[in-house]
Design an enzyme around this catalytic site. Structure first.
Site, short mmCIF file in Angstrom:
data_model
loop_
_atom_site.label_atom_id
_atom_site.label_comp_id
_atom_site.label_asym_id
_atom_site.label_seq_id
_atom_site.Cartn_x
_atom_site.Cartn_y
_atom_site.Cartn_z
N HIS A 100 -8.20 -16.24 -11.10
CA HIS A 100 -7.90 -17.52 -11.20
C HIS A 100 -6.93 -18.07 -12.30
CE1 HIS A 100 -12.28 -16.61 -10.05
NE2 HIS A 100 -12.27 -17.66 -9.26
N ASP A 103 -8.22 -17.49 -15.65
CA ASP A 103 -8.54 -16.01 -16.14
C ASP A 103 -7.44 -15.44 -16.93
OD1 ASP A 103 -10.84 -16.16 -14.69
OD2 ASP A 103 -9.90 -15.14 -12.87
N GLU A 231 -13.19 -18.81 1.24
CA GLU A 231 -14.37 -17.93 0.91
C GLU A 231 -15.70 -18.84 1.20
OE1 GLU A 231 -13.70 -15.46 -2.62
OE2 GLU A 231 -15.96 -15.55 -3.11
N GLU A 267 -17.36 -12.44 1.61
CA GLU A 267 -17.88 -11.87 0.16
C GLU A 267 -19.26 -11.29 0.76
OE1 GLU A 267 -17.36 -13.16 -3.49
OE2 GLU A 267 -19.52 -12.90 -4.28
N HIS A 270 -22.51 -13.31 -0.59
CA HIS A 270 -22.37 -14.68 -0.13
C HIS A 270 -23.13 -14.43 1.47
CE1 HIS A 270 -18.77 -16.11 -2.79
NE2 HIS A 270 -19.95 -15.42 -3.38
N ASP A 308 -23.84 -9.93 -7.49
CA ASP A 308 -22.38 -9.25 -7.68
C ASP A 308 -22.32 -7.95 -8.18
OD1 ASP A 308 -21.19 -11.58 -6.63
OD2 ASP A 308 -20.48 -12.32 -8.74
N ASP A 338 -15.17 -8.23 -6.13
CA ASP A 338 -15.67 -9.30 -6.92
C ASP A 338 -17.12 -9.05 -7.14
OD1 ASP A 338 -15.98 -11.68 -7.81
OD2 ASP A 338 -15.82 -13.05 -6.11
C1 XLS Z 1 -18.14 -16.79 -6.86
C2 XLS Z 1 -16.99 -16.37 -6.06
C3 XLS Z 1 -15.63 -16.55 -6.63
C4 XLS Z 1 -14.46 -16.40 -5.89
C5 XLS Z 1 -13.20 -16.90 -6.62
O1 XLS Z 1 -19.30 -16.49 -6.05
O2 XLS Z 1 -17.18 -15.17 -5.36
O3 XLS Z 1 -15.54 -15.33 -7.55
O4 XLS Z 1 -14.39 -15.10 -5.33
O5 XLS Z 1 -13.11 -17.96 -6.95
NI NI Z 2 -15.82 -14.18 -4.48
NI NI Z 3 -19.32 -14.57 -5.45
#
Ligand code: XLS
Ligand code: NI
Ligand code: NI
Length: 435
Positions: A100, A103, A231, A267, A270, A308, A338
């Site tokens: 990001h 970051d 995403e 992801e 998610h 995560d 991630d």
């Molecule tokens: C959060 C997301 C984030 C994205 C990038 O849950 O996974 O990390 O990958 O903004």
């Molecule tokens: Ni992510």
């Molecule tokens: Ni995430």
């Protein structure tokens, strides 16, 4: 500055190795079909977790006192962090990273000063990339941490917030382009709502689409040839996020005519938050031709939220790799970890163990999925299941040559079909043979 002097470069030592700082399965140069493992998997390191995740949670203070975060000057701190990042990525043998905007360097009090800091860090990164050959998988903008985004970024009811978000995306796109990024990701953390009572959902979604069009136009105008990703995530931090899951994102991209430029970054955690499997989300994306990239991690079977954790379930990953390989593998995308080490994993070595485990798990899954597809038996079983559509009336049905009344006429002369087993356990065992 160097931060991992005491840790040697991580090498492939084979299955029998008991060296905790070696790969037992991931061998970047090993051929799997036509590509090497490295080319198949395209591992990327997530800047935010690995170099910025200090272990703070709603119940407690940071537990990880990373030596690269100790300077009181933000730019120096950004540079130390980047030194650590590239040293780590070289040692672990990851070819890519993701970040990001903030970051790279902490956001300043004014937009102007933030831009100045970012430009300096992009220069620093450009040099590091040139020195190491490590590339940017994708960049993104953090449109969720700052208090101004508490009601959303592109979907905020206040235009002034939308404009600042736009400035951030412009700058993050500039950074991504300058660093030759293969992609640019939108994760809509706060693009959603907490209560419908104060929300005009239709208007907010139209704003989001407008915003994405503007970003796409700007990127393309500036020569960005990479892939834009959405995403999906159903919730957290919002109660309801607009990019709920792959199917929801697809419908949004279709409705607002964005499918030519956008793919999905799926992801694992998610997917499970949305009560899907990771494999399901991958398949939805693959079937629509928008499987772009993945964020690798795993949830906790007992907890509801986005924990995560690093991936370690080879059986599940094999099922995922089956979908990815069948869809032709990654093009601009890759596997971005991630994922974060646990709050009480406080040694610098823990970052290495975590990534080694994740990379080895994916390598095993790749090998297994490749062997399953090569053996042909699994593909054949799947095809056989639909064989009744390959000839005769079934084929005509698929070709759109039958009407509803034709189905009745045909069915009348047939009686009851024989029950055909789905053979789920048989197939599960078949997969297990290769894992
Ligand atoms: C959060 C997301 C984030 C994205 C990038 O849950 O996974 O990390 O990958 O903004
Ligand atoms: Ni992510
Ligand atoms: Ni995430």
């Amino acid at each position: 500055m160097k931060f991992f002097k005491h840790i040697p470069k991580v090498r492939y030592e084979g299955k029998e190795s008991d060296n905790p700082l070696a790969f037992r399965f991931y061998n970047a140069r090993q051929k799997v079909g036509r590509k090497t493992m490295g080319e198949h998997l395209r591992f990327a390191i997530a800047y935010w977790h690995t170099f910025g995740g200090t272990g703070a949670d709603p119940f407690g203070a940071p537990t990880k006192h990373f030596p690269w975060l100790q300077s009181t000057d933000p730019l120096t701190r950004g540079q130390h962090k980047m030194d650590a990042a590239f040293e780590f990525m070289e040692k672990i043998g990851a070819g890519f990273y993701c970040f990001h905007d903030y970051d790279l360097v902490e956001e300043a009090a004014t937009l102007k000063e933030s831009e100045r800091r970012l430009r300096a860090m992009v220069e620093y990164a450009r040099q590091k990339q040139a020195d190491t050959g490590i590339k940017l998988l994708w960049g993104t903008a953090n449109l969720f941490s700052h208090p101004r985004y508490m009601n959303g970024a592109a979907t905020n009811p206040d235009f002034q917030v939308v404009a600042i978000a736009g400035a951030q995306v412009k700058n993050a796109l500039d950074a991504t382009i300058a660093l030759g990024g293969a992609g640019y990701t939108f994760w809509g953390g706060r693009e959603g709502y907490l209560s419908l009572l104060n929300t005009n959902m239709k208007r907010e979604q139209e704003h989001l689409a407008r915003f994405l069009h503007m970003a796409r136009d700007y990127g393309r105008k500036r020569g960005f040839k990479g892939t834009f990703y959405i995403e999906p995530k159903p919730m957290e931090p919002s109660k309801h996020q607009y990019d709920f899951d792959a199917a929801t994102c697809l419908s949004f991209l279709r409705q607002f005519d964005l499918l030519d430029d956008f793919k999905l970054n799926i992801e694992v955690n998610h997917a499970t938050l949305a009560h899907h499997t990771f494999q399901h989300e991958l398949q939805v994306a693959a079937d629509a031709g928008v499987l772009g990239s993945i964020d690798a991690n795993r949830g906790d079977y007992q907890n509801g939220w986005d924990t995560d954790q690093f991936p370690n379930n080879v059986y599940e990953l094999t099922e995922a790799m089956l979908v990815i390989l069948s869809a032709g593998g990654f093009k601009t995308g890759g596997i971005n970890f991630d994922a974060k080490t646990r709050r009480n994993s406080t040694d610098l070595e823990d970052i290495f163990y975590a990534h080694i485990g994740g990379m080895d798990a994916f390598a095993r899954a790749l090998l297994a999925a490749h062997a399953i597809l090569e053996s042909g038996e699994y593909k054949q079983l799947l095809q056989q299941r639909y064989a009744s559509f390959n000839t005769g009336k079934g084929k005509q049905f698929e070709q759109g040559k039958l009407r509803l009344e034709d189905l009745r006429t045909w069915a009348l002369g047939r009686g009851e079909p024989a029950l055909a087993s789905g053979r789920q356990e048989f197939i599960e065992n078949l997969i297990a043979r290769f894992v």
